[in-house]
Design a protein around this motif. Structure first.
Motif: not given
Length: 211
Positions: A85-100, A111-113, A147-151
């Motif tokens: 998965v890849v996440r940036g400052p906007d908290d967007a999330e992508e997973s390879e092949a929609g894995a999860a 994480t990026v930035g 901890a529960d509220r971290l990305v």
């Protein structure tokens, strides 16, 4: 594989110490601008899995936020050896092949930035909001509530930073008990032998977890 690489591989294989289960790699936006940098990242993820890691977190520190969309787009095209998965400052999330649907069970997270200070501040704001609306008692707040509220709340065992001896605002909360490994090898020159050196150095250490 050269003789030295073979030696390192054998030393790792027969070492009494356990390899790190969760490895974090800290690189910069400039590292990824070098030709072949994404191929090196793909290979590094493969080395981590090959030598015992079950989870890898990659943190890309960014000085120029305008490059985040480009880096995020390119990282989502990464030829990785496992779902990610890849996440940036906007908290967007992508997973390879929609894995999860979430990142909880995805072995590679990037994480990026997304700086550690900003991540921690966001967690504090969320806690403040829960206290304000009465769903959280201030007297009961503990480390788990943060901890529960971290990305990405999981704590790495080993953090590898190439090119300089600084963390670049990486996972301040999560890395408090991690073993830190700094190498003056720049990312463009990072090879399997450099990764193995970091793993063997980790195996040679006696972890104290703050004690």
């Amino acid at each position: 594989m050269g003789l030295y690489d073979t030696y390192l591989s054998i030393r790792h294989r027969f070492h009494d110490g356990d390899p790190p289960e969760h490895v974090a790699i800290v690189i910069t936006e400039r590292d990824l601008l070098v030709d072949g940098a994404f191929d090196t990242l793909s290979e590094a993820l493969g080395w981590a899995m090959e030598y015992g890691a079950e989870r890898v977190t990659v943190s890309v520190s960014v000085l120029d936020e305008s490059v985040v969309p480009t880096l995020t787009r390119e990282l989502r095209r990464l030829d990785a050896p496992a779902p990610f998965v890849v996440r940036g400052p906007d908290d967007a999330e992508e997973s390879e092949a929609g894995a999860a649907d979430t990142a909880a069970d995805v072995p590679v997270r990037i994480t990026v930035g997304l700086g550690g200070k900003a991540e921690f501040a966001a967690a504090v704001r969320e806690i403040a909001g829960d206290v304000d609306d009465g769903t959280l008692d201030p007297a009961s707040i503990d480390a788990d509530d943060v901890a529960d509220r971290l990305v990405f709340p999981e704590e790495p065992d080993l953090v590898i930073k190439t090119g300089a001896e600084r963390l670049s605002d990486f996972a301040i909360w999560q890395s408090v008990y991690a073993e830190l490994y700094f190498t003056d090898v720049n990312w463009r020159d990072f090879r399997k032998r450099d990764y193995l050196r970091a793993v063997i150095d980790f195996q040679d250490r006696q972890r104290r977890f703050g004690r």
